[in-house]
Write a protein that holds these residues in place. Structure first.
Motif, PDB file in Angstrom:
ATOM      1  N   LEU A  34      44.395 -23.058   4.966  1.00 31.85           N
ATOM      2  CA  LEU A  34      44.067 -22.625   3.693  1.00 31.85           C
ATOM      3  C   LEU A  34      44.808 -21.461   3.413  1.00 31.85           C
ATOM      4  O   LEU A  34      45.159 -21.366   2.261  1.00 31.85           O
ATOM      5  CB  LEU A  34      42.610 -22.347   3.581  1.00 31.85           C
ATOM      6  CG  LEU A  34      41.638 -23.588   3.678  1.00 31.85           C
ATOM      7  CD1 LEU A  34      40.138 -23.121   3.830  1.00 31.85           C
ATOM      8  CD2 LEU A  34      41.677 -24.343   2.270  1.00 31.85           C
ATOM      9  N   GLU A  35      45.077 -20.706   4.156  1.00 34.02           N
ATOM     10  CA  GLU A  35      46.095 -19.461   4.188  1.00 34.02           C
ATOM     11  C   GLU A  35      47.479 -20.068   3.892  1.00 34.02           C
ATOM     12  O   GLU A  35      48.218 -19.323   2.810  1.00 34.02           O
ATOM     13  CB  GLU A  35      45.843 -18.623   5.468  1.00 34.02           C
ATOM     14  CG  GLU A  35      44.623 -18.106   5.724  1.00 34.02           C
ATOM     15  CD  GLU A  35      44.504 -17.344   6.973  1.00 34.02           C
ATOM     16  OE1 GLU A  35      43.606 -16.467   6.860  1.00 34.02           O
ATOM     17  OE2 GLU A  35      45.420 -17.330   7.760  1.00 34.02           O
ATOM     18  N   GLN A  36      47.685 -20.855   4.568  1.00 32.72           N
ATOM     19  CA  GLN A  36      49.229 -21.499   4.514  1.00 32.72           C
ATOM     20  C   GLN A  36      49.432 -21.835   3.111  1.00 32.72           C
ATOM     21  O   GLN A  36      50.693 -21.904   2.358  1.00 32.72           O
ATOM     22  CB  GLN A  36      49.593 -22.458   5.583  1.00 32.72           C
ATOM     23  CG  GLN A  36      49.991 -21.945   6.746  1.00 32.72           C
ATOM     24  CD  GLN A  36      50.226 -22.890   7.790  1.00 32.72           C
ATOM     25  OE1 GLN A  36      49.833 -24.012   7.584  1.00 32.72           O
ATOM     26  NE2 GLN A  36      50.613 -22.438   9.043  1.00 32.72           N
ATOM     27  N   GLN A  37      48.465 -22.557   2.484  1.00 31.36           N
ATOM     28  CA  GLN A  37      48.625 -23.149   0.871  1.00 31.36           C
ATOM     29  C   GLN A  37      48.259 -22.190  -0.107  1.00 31.36           C
ATOM     30  O   GLN A  37      48.653 -22.315  -1.242  1.00 31.36           O
ATOM     31  CB  GLN A  37      47.665 -24.266   0.896  1.00 31.36           C
ATOM     32  CG  GLN A  37      47.836 -25.560   1.910  1.00 31.36           C
ATOM     33  CD  GLN A  37      46.928 -26.445   2.028  1.00 31.36           C
ATOM     34  OE1 GLN A  37      45.449 -26.244   1.767  1.00 31.36           O
ATOM     35  NE2 GLN A  37      47.238 -27.850   2.091  1.00 31.36           N
ATOM     36  N   GLY A  38      48.059 -20.802   0.352  1.00 29.26           N
ATOM     37  CA  GLY A  38      47.732 -19.925  -0.602  1.00 29.26           C
ATOM     38  C   GLY A  38      46.435 -19.849  -1.306  1.00 29.26           C
ATOM     39  O   GLY A  38      46.078 -19.193  -2.037  1.00 29.26           O
ATOM     40  N   LEU A  39      45.399 -20.834  -0.786  1.00 25.49           N
ATOM     41  CA  LEU A  39      44.161 -20.726  -1.324  1.00 25.49           C
ATOM     42  C   LEU A  39      43.525 -19.608  -0.862  1.00 25.49           C
ATOM     43  O   LEU A  39      42.517 -18.808  -1.518  1.00 25.49           O
ATOM     44  CB  LEU A  39      43.434 -22.008  -0.933  1.00 25.49           C
ATOM     45  CG  LEU A  39      42.344 -22.449  -1.761  1.00 25.49           C
ATOM     46  CD1 LEU A  39      42.872 -23.489  -2.714  1.00 25.49           C
ATOM     47  CD2 LEU A  39      41.137 -22.697  -0.928  1.00 25.49           C
ATOM     48  N   ILE A  40      43.626 -19.304   0.508  1.00 26.47           N
ATOM     49  CA  ILE A  40      43.277 -17.615   0.684  1.00 26.47           C
ATOM     50  C   ILE A  40      44.065 -16.885   1.063  1.00 26.47           C
ATOM     51  O   ILE A  40      45.067 -17.253   1.767  1.00 26.47           O
ATOM     52  CB  ILE A  40      42.165 -18.042   2.208  1.00 26.47           C
ATOM     53  CG1 ILE A  40      41.017 -18.819   1.943  1.00 26.47           C
ATOM     54  CG2 ILE A  40      41.903 -16.502   2.804  1.00 26.47           C
ATOM     55  CD1 ILE A  40      40.338 -19.175   3.264  1.00 26.47           C
ATOM     56  N   SER A  41      44.363 -15.787   0.369  1.00 26.23           N
ATOM     57  CA  SER A  41      45.365 -14.883   0.298  1.00 26.23           C
ATOM     58  C   SER A  41      45.053 -13.608   1.176  1.00 26.23           C
ATOM     59  O   SER A  41      46.095 -12.814   1.221  1.00 26.23           O
ATOM     60  CB  SER A  41      45.865 -14.612  -1.237  1.00 26.23           C
ATOM     61  OG  SER A  41      45.089 -14.027  -1.973  1.00 26.23           O
ATOM     62  N   GLY A  42      44.038 -13.364   1.442  1.00 31.30           N
ATOM     63  CA  GLY A  42      43.921 -12.136   2.009  1.00 31.30           C
ATOM     64  C   GLY A  42      42.527 -11.780   2.532  1.00 31.30           C
ATOM     65  O   GLY A  42      41.684 -12.249   1.891  1.00 31.30           O
ATOM     66  N   TYR A  43      42.388 -10.808   3.304  1.00 30.56           N
ATOM     67  CA  TYR A  43      41.011 -10.061   3.560  1.00 30.56           C
ATOM     68  C   TYR A  43      40.806  -8.584   3.353  1.00 30.56           C
ATOM     69  O   TYR A  43      41.874  -7.966   3.690  1.00 30.56           O
ATOM     70  CB  TYR A  43      40.287 -10.321   5.077  1.00 30.56           C
ATOM     71  CG  TYR A  43      40.842 -11.961   5.154  1.00 30.56           C
ATOM     72  CD1 TYR A  43      39.611 -12.780   5.372  1.00 30.56           C
ATOM     73  CD2 TYR A  43      41.807 -12.488   5.571  1.00 30.56           C
ATOM     74  CE1 TYR A  43      39.673 -14.068   5.440  1.00 30.56           C
ATOM     75  CE2 TYR A  43      41.959 -13.806   6.146  1.00 30.56           C
ATOM     76  CZ  TYR A  43      40.899 -14.539   5.973  1.00 30.56           C
ATOM     77  OH  TYR A  43      41.038 -16.068   6.345  1.00 30.56           O
ATOM     78  N   HIS A  44      40.017  -8.056   2.517  1.00 33.71           N
ATOM     79  CA  HIS A  44      39.935  -6.903   2.168  1.00 33.71           C
ATOM     80  C   HIS A  44      38.876  -6.132   2.484  1.00 33.71           C
ATOM     81  O   HIS A  44      37.703  -6.543   2.460  1.00 33.71           O
ATOM     82  CB  HIS A  44      40.169  -6.677   0.676  1.00 33.71           C
ATOM     83  CG  HIS A  44      41.280  -7.628   0.019  1.00 33.71           C
ATOM     84  ND1 HIS A  44      42.642  -7.206   0.202  1.00 33.71           N
ATOM     85  CD2 HIS A  44      41.222  -8.942  -0.461  1.00 33.71           C
ATOM     86  CE1 HIS A  44      43.503  -8.224  -0.191  1.00 33.71           C
ATOM     87  NE2 HIS A  44      42.544  -9.488  -0.585  1.00 33.71           N
ATOM     88  N   ALA A  45      38.952  -4.868   2.725  1.00 31.22           N
ATOM     89  CA  ALA A  45      37.870  -3.751   3.033  1.00 31.22           C
ATOM     90  C   ALA A  45      37.363  -3.445   1.730  1.00 31.22           C
ATOM     91  O   ALA A  45      38.208  -2.765   0.751  1.00 31.22           O
ATOM     92  CB  ALA A  45      38.262  -2.790   4.136  1.00 31.22           C
ATOM     93  N   ASP A  46      36.117  -3.312   1.414  1.00 31.51           N
ATOM     94  CA  ASP A  46      35.606  -2.565   0.459  1.00 31.51           C
ATOM     95  C   ASP A  46      35.193  -1.038   0.693  1.00 31.51           C
ATOM     96  O   ASP A  46      34.655  -0.846   1.902  1.00 31.51           O
ATOM     97  CB  ASP A  46      34.099  -3.314  -0.009  1.00 31.51           C
ATOM     98  CG  ASP A  46      34.326  -4.698  -0.756  1.00 31.51           C
ATOM     99  OD1 ASP A  46      35.226  -4.622  -1.328  1.00 31.51           O
ATOM    100  OD2 ASP A  46      33.070  -5.361  -0.487  1.00 31.51           O
ATOM    101  N   VAL A  47      36.083  -0.148   0.173  1.00 28.19           N
ATOM    102  CA  VAL A  47      35.997   1.195   0.501  1.00 28.19           C
ATOM    103  C   VAL A  47      34.964   2.068  -0.691  1.00 28.19           C
ATOM    104  O   VAL A  47      35.258   1.995  -1.848  1.00 28.19           O
ATOM    105  CB  VAL A  47      37.696   1.766   0.523  1.00 28.19           C
ATOM    106  CG1 VAL A  47      37.475   3.404   0.706  1.00 28.19           C
ATOM    107  CG2 VAL A  47      38.166   0.878   1.541  1.00 28.19           C
ATOM    108  N   GLU A  48      34.375   2.858  -0.191  1.00 28.52           N
ATOM    109  CA  GLU A  48      33.427   3.742  -1.025  1.00 28.52           C
ATOM    110  C   GLU A  48      34.357   5.219  -1.122  1.00 28.52           C
ATOM    111  O   GLU A  48      34.277   6.030  -0.339  1.00 28.52           O
ATOM    112  CB  GLU A  48      32.065   4.096  -0.503  1.00 28.52           C
ATOM    113  CG  GLU A  48      31.199   2.920  -0.399  1.00 28.52           C
ATOM    114  CD  GLU A  48      30.644   2.551  -1.751  1.00 28.52           C
ATOM    115  OE1 GLU A  48      30.643   3.167  -2.667  1.00 28.52           O
ATOM    116  OE2 GLU A  48      30.675   1.108  -1.619  1.00 28.52           O
ATOM    117  N   TYR A  49      35.173   4.981  -2.019  1.00 32.78           N
ATOM    118  CA  TYR A  49      36.260   6.097  -2.282  1.00 32.78           C
ATOM    119  C   TYR A  49      35.540   7.605  -2.308  1.00 32.78           C
ATOM    120  O   TYR A  49      36.034   8.671  -1.810  1.00 32.78           O
ATOM    121  CB  TYR A  49      37.156   5.955  -3.422  1.00 32.78           C
ATOM    122  CG  TYR A  49      38.247   4.546  -3.312  1.00 32.78           C
ATOM    123  CD1 TYR A  49      39.075   4.636  -2.388  1.00 32.78           C
ATOM    124  CD2 TYR A  49      37.892   3.652  -3.954  1.00 32.78           C
ATOM    125  CE1 TYR A  49      39.884   3.542  -2.257  1.00 32.78           C
ATOM    126  CE2 TYR A  49      38.490   2.260  -3.819  1.00 32.78           C
ATOM    127  CZ  TYR A  49      39.619   2.193  -2.851  1.00 32.78           C
ATOM    128  OH  TYR A  49      40.233   1.299  -2.722  1.00 32.78           O
TER     129      TYR A  49
END
Length: 159
Positions: A47-62
């Motif tokens: 799924l990552e190689q096909q671009g369907l999943i493009s990343g994992y991100h942290a939600d930051v309380e700025y």
């Protein structure tokens, strides 16, 4: 890959990762789907190689991190240059997200973080120098995110 190319396991993996990628292991998904953890890892890699999943991100309380001004700057870019300018905007210090919108006006939304008004002014000038016309600025109070339920096999058919 389109939704039609996804099977139930792909959808379950995507839904679980969207719900809480940090606390979801391939083993957890495998147990729930009655498959092996290696099958899940292979699917995630595909799924990552096909671009369907493009990343994992942290939600930051700025604000908790000392950055009081989390702001949405709404810009207008010439449509032929929209993608180029959106990508260039990510290079501006303080820019954390850029969203392209499919309209002629106000078609680039730039999320920025600053400690004070001087930071925001600099970011606005930098965006202007790139060729983005700043149309509006809005302080963001909070964001709420949820997994797309179209990938949740446990939900009823929504058609």
């Amino acid at each position: 890959m389109t939704l039609e190319g996804l099977d139930e396991l792909d959808k379950k993996i995507i839904h679980e990762l969207q719900t809480d990628a940090r606390h979801t292991s391939s083993g957890t998904i495998a147990d729930a789907a009655d498959v092996s953890a290696s099958t899940v890892r292979n699917r995630i890699q595909r799924l990552e190689q096909q671009g369907l999943i493009s990343g994992y991100h942290a939600d930051v309380e700025y604000e908790s991190a000392g950055y009081q001004l989390y702001t949405l700057i709404i810009c207008t870019a010439p449509v032929p240059r929209r993608e180029e300018l959106a990508e260039a905007a990510l290079e501006v210090p303080g820019v954390v997200r850029v969203t392209e919108v499919m309209t002629g006006e106000e078609n680039v939304h730039v999320s920025v973080v600053g400690a004070d008004g001087d930071d925001l002014s600099r970011i606005g000038r930098d965006l202007d120098e790139l060729g983005l016309e700043v149309a509006d600025e809005d302080l963001i109070r909070s964001e709420h995110v949820d997994a797309f339920d179209g990938f949740d096999a446990d939900c009823e058919d929504r058609s």
